[in-house]
Design a protein around this motif. Structure first.
Motif, PDB file in Angstrom:
ATOM      1  N   ILE A   5      34.154   9.499 103.832  1.00 49.08           N
ATOM      2  CA  ILE A   5      34.461  10.146 102.557  1.00 49.08           C
ATOM      3  C   ILE A   5      35.366  11.354 102.776  1.00 49.08           C
ATOM      4  CG2 ILE A   5      33.473  11.479 100.654  1.00 49.08           C
ATOM      5  CD1 ILE A   5      31.021   9.642 100.821  1.00 49.08           C
ATOM      6  N   ILE A   6      35.002  12.192 103.745  1.00 48.96           N
ATOM      7  CA  ILE A   6      35.783  13.407 103.992  1.00 48.96           C
ATOM      8  C   ILE A   6      37.185  13.071 104.464  1.00 48.96           C
ATOM      9  CG2 ILE A   6      35.941  15.477 105.435  1.00 48.96           C
ATOM     10  CD1 ILE A   6      32.836  15.481 105.445  1.00 48.96           C
ATOM     11  N   ARG A   7      37.294  12.116 105.368  1.00 48.81           N
ATOM     12  CA  ARG A   7      38.620  11.737 105.858  1.00 48.81           C
ATOM     13  C   ARG A   7      39.483  11.188 104.725  1.00 48.81           C
ATOM     14  NH1 ARG A   7      38.608  12.093 111.319  1.00 48.81           N
ATOM     15  NH2 ARG A   7      36.569  11.932 112.351  1.00 48.81           N
ATOM     16  N   GLY A   8      38.882  10.364 103.883  1.00 52.08           N
ATOM     17  CA  GLY A   8      39.635   9.828 102.759  1.00 52.08           C
ATOM     18  C   GLY A   8      40.076  10.914 101.807  1.00 52.08           C
ATOM     19  N   ALA A   9      39.179  11.844 101.488  1.00 51.98           N
ATOM     20  CA  ALA A   9      39.492  12.922 100.555  1.00 51.98           C
ATOM     21  C   ALA A   9      40.621  13.804 101.064  1.00 51.98           C
ATOM     22  CB  ALA A   9      38.240  13.763 100.299  1.00 51.98           C
ATOM     23  N   VAL A  10      40.595  14.096 102.370  1.00 50.47           N
ATOM     24  CA  VAL A  10      41.610  14.983 102.951  1.00 50.47           C
ATOM     25  C   VAL A  10      42.932  14.256 103.164  1.00 50.47           C
ATOM     26  CG1 VAL A  10      42.234  16.335 104.997  1.00 50.47           C
ATOM     27  CG2 VAL A  10      39.926  16.511 104.029  1.00 50.47           C
ATOM     28  N   LYS A  11      42.872  13.061 103.760  1.00 53.43           N
ATOM     29  CA  LYS A  11      44.105  12.358 104.109  1.00 53.43           C
ATOM     30  C   LYS A  11      44.858  11.851 102.881  1.00 53.43           C
ATOM     31  CE  LYS A  11      42.739  11.085 108.800  1.00 53.43           C
ATOM     32  NZ  LYS A  11      42.534   9.991 109.786  1.00 53.43           N
ATOM     33  N   SER A  12      44.160  11.649 101.777  1.00 57.74           N
ATOM     34  CA  SER A  12      44.834  11.260 100.532  1.00 57.74           C
ATOM     35  C   SER A  12      45.474  12.462  99.846  1.00 57.74           C
ATOM     36  CB  SER A  12      43.836  10.612  99.573  1.00 57.74           C
ATOM     37  OG  SER A  12      42.893  11.566  99.123  1.00 57.74           O
ATOM     38  N   GLU A  13      45.141  13.663 100.346  1.00 61.00           N
ATOM     39  CA  GLU A  13      45.653  14.926  99.808  1.00 61.00           C
ATOM     40  C   GLU A  13      45.140  15.205  98.400  1.00 61.00           C
ATOM     41  OE1 GLU A  13      49.912  14.953 100.216  1.00 61.00           O
ATOM     42  OE2 GLU A  13      49.824  15.071 102.394  1.00 61.00           O
ATOM     43  N   SER A  14      44.030  14.567  98.034  1.00 55.11           N
ATOM     44  CA  SER A  14      43.405  14.869  96.746  1.00 55.11           C
ATOM     45  C   SER A  14      42.649  16.189  96.793  1.00 55.11           C
ATOM     46  CB  SER A  14      42.445  13.737  96.357  1.00 55.11           C
ATOM     47  OG  SER A  14      43.145  12.532  96.159  1.00 55.11           O
ATOM     48  N   PHE A  15      42.202  16.563  97.987  1.00 52.27           N
ATOM     49  CA  PHE A  15      41.491  17.823  98.184  1.00 52.27           C
ATOM     50  C   PHE A  15      42.096  18.544  99.387  1.00 52.27           C
ATOM     51  CE2 PHE A  15      38.590  15.132  95.891  1.00 52.27           C
ATOM     52  CZ  PHE A  15      37.928  15.973  95.019  1.00 52.27           C
ATOM     53  N   LEU A  16      42.174  19.856  99.288  1.00 48.54           N
ATOM     54  CA  LEU A  16      42.644  20.655 100.409  1.00 48.54           C
ATOM     55  C   LEU A  16      41.525  20.793 101.440  1.00 48.54           C
ATOM     56  CD1 LEU A  16      44.445  23.512  98.437  1.00 48.54           C
ATOM     57  CD2 LEU A  16      45.504  21.541  99.588  1.00 48.54           C
ATOM     58  N   PRO A  17      41.858  20.823 102.718  1.00 42.43           N
ATOM     59  CA  PRO A  17      40.810  20.957 103.744  1.00 42.43           C
ATOM     60  C   PRO A  17      39.923  22.174 103.529  1.00 42.43           C
ATOM     61  CG  PRO A  17      42.895  20.357 104.756  1.00 42.43           C
ATOM     62  CD  PRO A  17      43.186  20.649 103.314  1.00 42.43           C
ATOM     63  N   GLU A  18      40.525  23.268 103.064  1.00 37.61           N
ATOM     64  CA  GLU A  18      39.741  24.489 102.880  1.00 37.61           C
ATOM     65  C   GLU A  18      38.798  24.416 101.678  1.00 37.61           C
ATOM     66  OE1 GLU A  18      44.059  25.533 101.586  1.00 37.61           O
ATOM     67  OE2 GLU A  18      43.055  24.287 103.112  1.00 37.61           O
ATOM     68  N   GLU A  19      38.922  23.375 100.875  1.00 39.06           N
ATOM     69  CA  GLU A  19      37.999  23.177  99.759  1.00 39.06           C
ATOM     70  C   GLU A  19      36.724  22.463 100.191  1.00 39.06           C
ATOM     71  OE1 GLU A  19      40.325  22.523  95.688  1.00 39.06           O
ATOM     72  OE2 GLU A  19      40.963  21.064  97.190  1.00 39.06           O
ATOM     73  N   ILE A  20      36.694  21.965 101.411  1.00 38.20           N
ATOM     74  CA  ILE A  20      35.578  21.156 101.888  1.00 38.20           C
ATOM     75  C   ILE A  20      34.868  21.870 103.023  1.00 38.20           C
ATOM     76  CG2 ILE A  20      34.916  18.957 102.923  1.00 38.20           C
ATOM     77  CD1 ILE A  20      37.427  17.750 101.640  1.00 38.20           C
ATOM     78  N   SER A  21      33.563  21.957 102.904  1.00 37.25           N
ATOM     79  CA  SER A  21      32.743  22.530 103.970  1.00 37.25           C
ATOM     80  C   SER A  21      31.644  21.539 104.321  1.00 37.25           C
ATOM     81  CB  SER A  21      32.134  23.864 103.534  1.00 37.25           C
ATOM     82  OG  SER A  21      31.436  24.473 104.606  1.00 37.25           O
ATOM     83  N   VAL A  22      31.226  21.536 105.575  1.00 35.28           N
ATOM     84  CA  VAL A  22      30.260  20.551 106.031  1.00 35.28           C
ATOM     85  C   VAL A  22      29.196  21.214 106.893  1.00 35.28           C
ATOM     86  CG1 VAL A  22      31.617  19.966 108.085  1.00 35.28           C
ATOM     87  CG2 VAL A  22      30.024  18.285 107.149  1.00 35.28           C
ATOM     88  N   PHE A  23      27.990  20.674 106.816  1.00 38.60           N
ATOM     89  CA  PHE A  23      26.916  21.074 107.732  1.00 38.60           C
ATOM     90  C   PHE A  23      26.239  19.819 108.240  1.00 38.60           C
ATOM     91  CE2 PHE A  23      22.423  21.680 108.584  1.00 38.60           C
ATOM     92  CZ  PHE A  23      22.468  22.670 109.558  1.00 38.60           C
ATOM     93  N   ASP A  24      25.958  19.783 109.525  1.00 37.73           N
ATOM     94  CA  ASP A  24      25.210  18.682 110.122  1.00 37.73           C
ATOM     95  C   ASP A  24      24.276  19.258 111.175  1.00 37.73           C
ATOM     96  OD1 ASP A  24      24.519  16.299 111.818  1.00 37.73           O
ATOM     97  OD2 ASP A  24      25.947  15.315 110.496  1.00 37.73           O
ATOM     98  N   VAL A  25      23.067  18.720 111.241  1.00 37.69           N
ATOM     99  CA  VAL A  25      22.139  19.197 112.268  1.00 37.69           C
ATOM    100  C   VAL A  25      22.692  18.927 113.660  1.00 37.69           C
ATOM    101  CG1 VAL A  25      20.071  19.037 110.849  1.00 37.69           C
ATOM    102  CG2 VAL A  25      20.863  17.016 112.084  1.00 37.69           C
TER     103      VAL A  25
END
Length: 255
Positions: A5-25
């Protein structure tokens, strides 16, 4: 699935990378996404929730009973839109774990998000705003196509949209094995099989296309194709696919 999902959102340029934050254990996963895509990484789950207007819960269904109690106070304070991609977990179940009327959108994407060809369904709770629905559609359309679907149809959609990519990969793998068995070089077998399936899918997506009619067009009387089709039918090919779908459907209902 979250990575797709994140790769698609960023690589399609629909969302800027700085608009997305992630947390994983598993911090190696979030570090990898940050380094490869330039997105942000939250140091803690609490920080992530506190920074989010839209919170995507990309975890397995069995994690929810432990995860939601951990974040529910912060969610109540921040009031983000909560998106769940967990199979089998209804909006009622999710809001019940939160214990208050949080806006929830249930989403079922698929792995094809990585190549911008996912088909995703979403179902919003009654308190999701039109603006929030538009945000969901923007996200889902950034890596494929989406439909708004009544929740009662989610189980069967999750089979066709979520499980069937694996069924398709298995079918292509069988074509590859057969091609190699009867002499096609290894380096060509996958290329020919995958392109054939891709082109066939595009044929079906044309307006007014009919699968049975297309089968008839390929099958010359007494030819090679009809011989293979007859073999598939004699082997119960269609019934086996439907049986596999029932197995996945029943499993989804039990989750």
């Amino acid at each position: 699935m979250a990575s797709a999902i994140i790769r698609g959102a960023v690589k399609s340029e629909s969302f800027l990378p700085e608009e997305i934050s992630v947390f994983d254990v598993d911090k190696t996963k979030s570090d990898s996404l940050k380094n490869s895509l330039g997105i942000c990484k939250a140091d803690t789950l609490s920080v992530l929730v506190g920074e989010s207007d839209v919170l995507v819960l990309a975890v397995k269904p069995n994690v929810f009973p432990a995860l939601i109690p951990e974040i529910k106070d912060k969610v109540k304070e921040k009031q983000p839109l909560v998106i769940s991609i967990a199979a089998g977990k209804t909006i009622e179940y999710i809001t019940g774990l939160f214990g208050f009327n949080v806006p929830v959108v249930r989403v079922m994407p698929n792995l094809n998000a990585e190549v911008f060809e996912a088909i995703s369904a979403y179902c919003p709770s009654e308190n999701v705003t039109d603006s929030q629905k538009q945000t969901v559609e923007k996200l889902l359309n950034s890596f494929g196509k989406c439909i708004c679907l009544e929740e009662e149809f989610f189980s069967i959609f999750s089979v066709v949209g979520g499980c069937a990519p694996a069924y398709s990969f298995l079918f292509i793998s069988a074509l590859v094995q057969g091609a190699k068995k009867y002499g096609l070089p290894d380096e060509l077998a996958l290329k020919v099989a995958s392109q054939t399936v891709l082109g066939s899918a595009k044929m079906l997506q044309r307006e007014g296309a009919d699968a049975d009619e297309l089968i008839r067009r390929v099958c010359s009387p007494g030819g090679t194709t009809i011989e293979g089709i007859n073999c598939l039918n004699d082997s119960g090919f269609v019934d086996t696919v439907i049986k596999a779908m029932k197995a996945s459907y029943d499993k989804d209902k039990r989750m």
